[in-house]
Design a protein around this motif. Structure first.
Motif, PDB file in Angstrom:
ATOM      1  N   LEU A  74      19.023  33.491  88.905  1.00 41.23           N
ATOM      2  CA  LEU A  74      19.441  34.185  90.125  1.00 41.23           C
ATOM      3  C   LEU A  74      20.828  33.767  90.602  1.00 41.23           C
ATOM      4  O   LEU A  74      21.483  34.502  91.332  1.00 41.23           O
ATOM      5  CB  LEU A  74      18.405  33.949  91.232  1.00 41.23           C
ATOM      6  N   ASN A  75      21.254  32.564  90.220  1.00 42.78           N
ATOM      7  CA  ASN A  75      22.574  32.092  90.630  1.00 42.78           C
ATOM      8  C   ASN A  75      23.148  31.193  89.539  1.00 42.78           C
ATOM      9  O   ASN A  75      23.011  29.969  89.581  1.00 42.78           O
ATOM     10  CB  ASN A  75      22.494  31.335  91.953  1.00 42.78           C
ATOM     11  N   GLU A  76      23.803  31.817  88.578  1.00 43.63           N
ATOM     12  CA  GLU A  76      24.343  31.088  87.429  1.00 43.63           C
ATOM     13  C   GLU A  76      25.504  30.173  87.818  1.00 43.63           C
ATOM     14  O   GLU A  76      25.909  29.326  87.032  1.00 43.63           O
ATOM     15  CB  GLU A  76      24.801  32.066  86.355  1.00 43.63           C
ATOM     16  N   GLY A  77      26.027  30.347  89.025  1.00 38.99           N
ATOM     17  CA  GLY A  77      27.133  29.506  89.472  1.00 38.99           C
ATOM     18  C   GLY A  77      26.706  28.279  90.247  1.00 38.99           C
ATOM     19  O   GLY A  77      27.565  27.519  90.717  1.00 38.99           O
ATOM     20  N   ASP A  78      25.411  28.053  90.380  1.00 37.82           N
ATOM     21  CA  ASP A  78      24.898  26.887  91.108  1.00 37.82           C
ATOM     22  C   ASP A  78      24.863  25.703  90.149  1.00 37.82           C
ATOM     23  O   ASP A  78      23.931  25.551  89.362  1.00 37.82           O
ATOM     24  CB  ASP A  78      23.506  27.173  91.661  1.00 37.82           C
ATOM     25  N   VAL A  79      25.883  24.858  90.216  1.00 40.66           N
ATOM     26  CA  VAL A  79      26.016  23.778  89.239  1.00 40.66           C
ATOM     27  C   VAL A  79      24.834  22.820  89.285  1.00 40.66           C
ATOM     28  O   VAL A  79      24.377  22.340  88.228  1.00 40.66           O
ATOM     29  CB  VAL A  79      27.357  23.027  89.441  1.00 40.66           C
ATOM     30  N   GLU A  80      24.315  22.517  90.458  1.00 39.23           N
ATOM     31  CA  GLU A  80      23.215  21.571  90.537  1.00 39.23           C
ATOM     32  C   GLU A  80      21.931  22.153  89.949  1.00 39.23           C
ATOM     33  O   GLU A  80      21.165  21.448  89.289  1.00 39.23           O
ATOM     34  CB  GLU A  80      22.978  21.126  91.985  1.00 39.23           C
ATOM     35  N   ALA A  81      21.711  23.447  90.160  1.00 39.53           N
ATOM     36  CA  ALA A  81      20.541  24.084  89.562  1.00 39.53           C
ATOM     37  C   ALA A  81      20.651  24.076  88.039  1.00 39.53           C
ATOM     38  O   ALA A  81      19.678  23.779  87.333  1.00 39.53           O
ATOM     39  CB  ALA A  81      20.402  25.514  90.082  1.00 39.53           C
ATOM     40  N   VAL A  82      21.837  24.404  87.530  1.00 40.83           N
ATOM     41  CA  VAL A  82      22.065  24.401  86.078  1.00 40.83           C
ATOM     42  C   VAL A  82      21.824  23.005  85.514  1.00 40.83           C
ATOM     43  O   VAL A  82      21.130  22.834  84.502  1.00 40.83           O
ATOM     44  CB  VAL A  82      23.490  24.875  85.759  1.00 40.83           C
ATOM     45  N   PHE A  83      22.379  21.984  86.187  1.00 41.18           N
ATOM     46  CA  PHE A  83      22.245  20.611  85.708  1.00 41.18           C
ATOM     47  C   PHE A  83      20.785  20.158  85.734  1.00 41.18           C
ATOM     48  O   PHE A  83      20.286  19.583  84.755  1.00 41.18           O
ATOM     49  CB  PHE A  83      23.102  19.677  86.558  1.00 41.18           C
ATOM     50  N   GLN A  84      20.098  20.409  86.838  1.00 43.66           N
ATOM     51  CA  GLN A  84      18.703  19.974  86.949  1.00 43.66           C
ATOM     52  C   GLN A  84      17.799  20.718  85.971  1.00 43.66           C
ATOM     53  O   GLN A  84      16.836  20.147  85.452  1.00 43.66           O
ATOM     54  CB  GLN A  84      18.201  20.148  88.379  1.00 43.66           C
ATOM     55  N   TYR A  85      18.108  21.967  85.699  1.00 48.40           N
ATOM     56  CA  TYR A  85      17.362  22.714  84.687  1.00 48.40           C
ATOM     57  C   TYR A  85      17.545  22.063  83.323  1.00 48.40           C
ATOM     58  O   TYR A  85      16.585  21.871  82.563  1.00 48.40           O
ATOM     59  CB  TYR A  85      17.833  24.167  84.676  1.00 48.40           C
ATOM     60  N   GLY A  86      18.777  21.673  83.017  1.00 51.05           N
ATOM     61  CA  GLY A  86      19.042  20.977  81.759  1.00 51.05           C
ATOM     62  C   GLY A  86      18.289  19.666  81.668  1.00 51.05           C
ATOM     63  O   GLY A  86      17.692  19.341  80.630  1.00 51.05           O
ATOM     64  N   LEU A  87      18.299  18.892  82.750  1.00 53.60           N
ATOM     65  CA  LEU A  87      17.574  17.618  82.767  1.00 53.60           C
ATOM     66  C   LEU A  87      16.083  17.823  82.531  1.00 53.60           C
ATOM     67  O   LEU A  87      15.445  17.067  81.787  1.00 53.60           O
ATOM     68  CB  LEU A  87      17.769  16.921  84.111  1.00 53.60           C
ATOM     69  N   CYS A  88      15.536  18.834  83.180  1.00 56.49           N
ATOM     70  CA  CYS A  88      14.109  19.106  83.045  1.00 56.49           C
ATOM     71  C   CYS A  88      13.776  19.486  81.601  1.00 56.49           C
ATOM     72  O   CYS A  88      12.790  19.000  81.036  1.00 56.49           O
ATOM     73  CB  CYS A  88      13.710  20.217  84.006  1.00 56.49           C
ATOM     74  N   LEU A  89      14.601  20.323  80.996  1.00 58.94           N
ATOM     75  CA  LEU A  89      14.413  20.672  79.585  1.00 58.94           C
ATOM     76  C   LEU A  89      14.442  19.428  78.707  1.00 58.94           C
ATOM     77  O   LEU A  89      13.597  19.252  77.821  1.00 58.94           O
ATOM     78  CB  LEU A  89      15.513  21.639  79.139  1.00 58.94           C
ATOM     79  N   ALA A  90      15.417  18.552  78.964  1.00 61.27           N
ATOM     80  CA  ALA A  90      15.562  17.339  78.154  1.00 61.27           C
ATOM     81  C   ALA A  90      14.351  16.426  78.308  1.00 61.27           C
ATOM     82  O   ALA A  90      13.848  15.880  77.311  1.00 61.27           O
ATOM     83  CB  ALA A  90      16.837  16.601  78.551  1.00 61.27           C
ATOM     84  N   ARG A  91      13.884  16.261  79.535  1.00 66.09           N
ATOM     85  CA  ARG A  91      12.719  15.384  79.753  1.00 66.09           C
ATOM     86  C   ARG A  91      11.474  15.916  79.054  1.00 66.09           C
ATOM     87  O   ARG A  91      10.605  15.149  78.649  1.00 66.09           O
ATOM     88  CB  ARG A  91      12.445  15.223  81.249  1.00 66.09           C
ATOM     89  N   LEU A  92      11.399  17.237  78.912  1.00 66.78           N
ATOM     90  CA  LEU A  92      10.253  17.845  78.239  1.00 66.78           C
ATOM     91  C   LEU A  92      10.444  17.891  76.722  1.00 66.78           C
ATOM     92  O   LEU A  92       9.590  18.428  76.010  1.00 66.78           O
ATOM     93  CB  LEU A  92      10.016  19.254  78.783  1.00 66.78           C
ATOM     94  N   GLY A  93      11.554  17.331  76.241  1.00 61.72           N
ATOM     95  CA  GLY A  93      11.790  17.260  74.803  1.00 61.72           C
ATOM     96  C   GLY A  93      12.533  18.439  74.216  1.00 61.72           C
ATOM     97  O   GLY A  93      12.730  18.519  72.998  1.00 61.72           O
ATOM     98  N   HIS A  94      12.988  19.361  75.067  1.00 62.81           N
ATOM     99  CA  HIS A  94      13.719  20.537  74.579  1.00 62.81           C
ATOM    100  C   HIS A  94      15.222  20.226  74.596  1.00 62.81           C
ATOM    101  O   HIS A  94      16.005  20.816  75.352  1.00 62.81           O
ATOM    102  CB  HIS A  94      13.409  21.749  75.459  1.00 62.81           C
ATOM    103  N   VAL A  95      15.608  19.300  73.737  1.00 61.26           N
ATOM    104  CA  VAL A  95      16.976  18.779  73.775  1.00 61.26           C
ATOM    105  C   VAL A  95      17.995  19.844  73.394  1.00 61.26           C
ATOM    106  O   VAL A  95      19.055  19.965  74.034  1.00 61.26           O
ATOM    107  CB  VAL A  95      17.098  17.545  72.850  1.00 61.26           C
ATOM    108  N   ALA A  96      17.717  20.630  72.372  1.00 55.37           N
ATOM    109  CA  ALA A  96      18.662  21.661  71.940  1.00 55.37           C
ATOM    110  C   ALA A  96      18.896  22.689  73.050  1.00 55.37           C
ATOM    111  O   ALA A  96      20.024  23.159  73.261  1.00 55.37           O
ATOM    112  CB  ALA A  96      18.148  22.358  70.684  1.00 55.37           C
TER     113      ALA A  96
END
Length: 218
Positions: A131-153
């Protein structure tokens, strides 16, 4: 411009007393209008009067039990007080009553992160980014969540996007470095860790990663 619109503008300008005066007038003249109470609650939250802010949100919900903005405001207050389970319930009520913006999805997702449930957090953080691709914190936290779940790529492009949006985001450089280290691209990882430290000299995790990688490369 209505009285409420003028009050909101005063809030945006940091003119708290002027905004409070208008919101008070609105409540006195239209005591059955819940929006006046929500706006006053927002103001009280902004100046740190959390107890009274909660009371005004609750009054708004007495008048309109389906007022999504009041549930969202209450959720934010409860989140600030680290009452994460109660905050989650308020955010979900806001969503059930028709609020579907990126801020709500981000806060609901991040509340699930605080509750230690990345699996449930992930779809909300993903939706916030959609919904907001320009929200840097949302993008970053989404990446962190993916990484913690093992979806590193899958996490990698999110960290890259965060850096694209904010080229001084030290944590994004650090976590992108972790992704490259995971892929055994140690040279690139070291470069990214050094960038993180250059931006934030007290970044302990990046500093420690540099020491470990330099030892391994030697």
């Amino acid at each position: 411009m209505t009285r409420l619109e003028q009050g909101i503008q005063y809030m945006q300008e940091g003119k708290w007393e002027e905004a409070a005066k208008l919101f008070t007038e609105e409540i006195e003249e239209n005591p059955s209008n819940p929006i006046g109470y929500v706006n006053f609650a927002n103001l009280l939250d902004a100046i740190g009067d959390y107890e009274r802010s909660i009371a005004f949100y609750e009054k708004a919900l007495e008048l309109d039990p389906k007022l999504a903005a009041a549930y969202y405001g209450l959720g934010n207050l409860l989140y600030q007080q680290e009452k994460f389970e109660s905050a989650r319930a308020m955010f979900e009520l806001a969503m059930q009553n028709g609020l579907h913006n990126s801020d709500l999805y981000f806060m609901l997702g991040f509340t699930y992160v605080e509750l230690g449930n990345d699996r449930l957090a992930l779809p909300y953080l993903q939706r916030a980014v959609e919904l907001n691709e320009g929200d840097v914190e949302a993008v970053f936290q989404y990446g962190l969540c993916l990484a913690r779940l093992g979806h590193v790529a899958e996490a990698r492009p999110q960290f890259e996007k965060a850096i694209e949006l904010d080229d001084e985001h030290a944590d994004a450089y650090y976590n992108l470095g972790i992704v490259h280290a995971y892929a055994e691209d140690n040279g690139k990882a070291l470069e990214l860790f050094r960038k993180a430290v250059a931006l934030q000299p007290d970044h302990y995790l990046a500093g420690n990663a540099i020491r470990l990688l330099e030892q391994n490369l030697q």
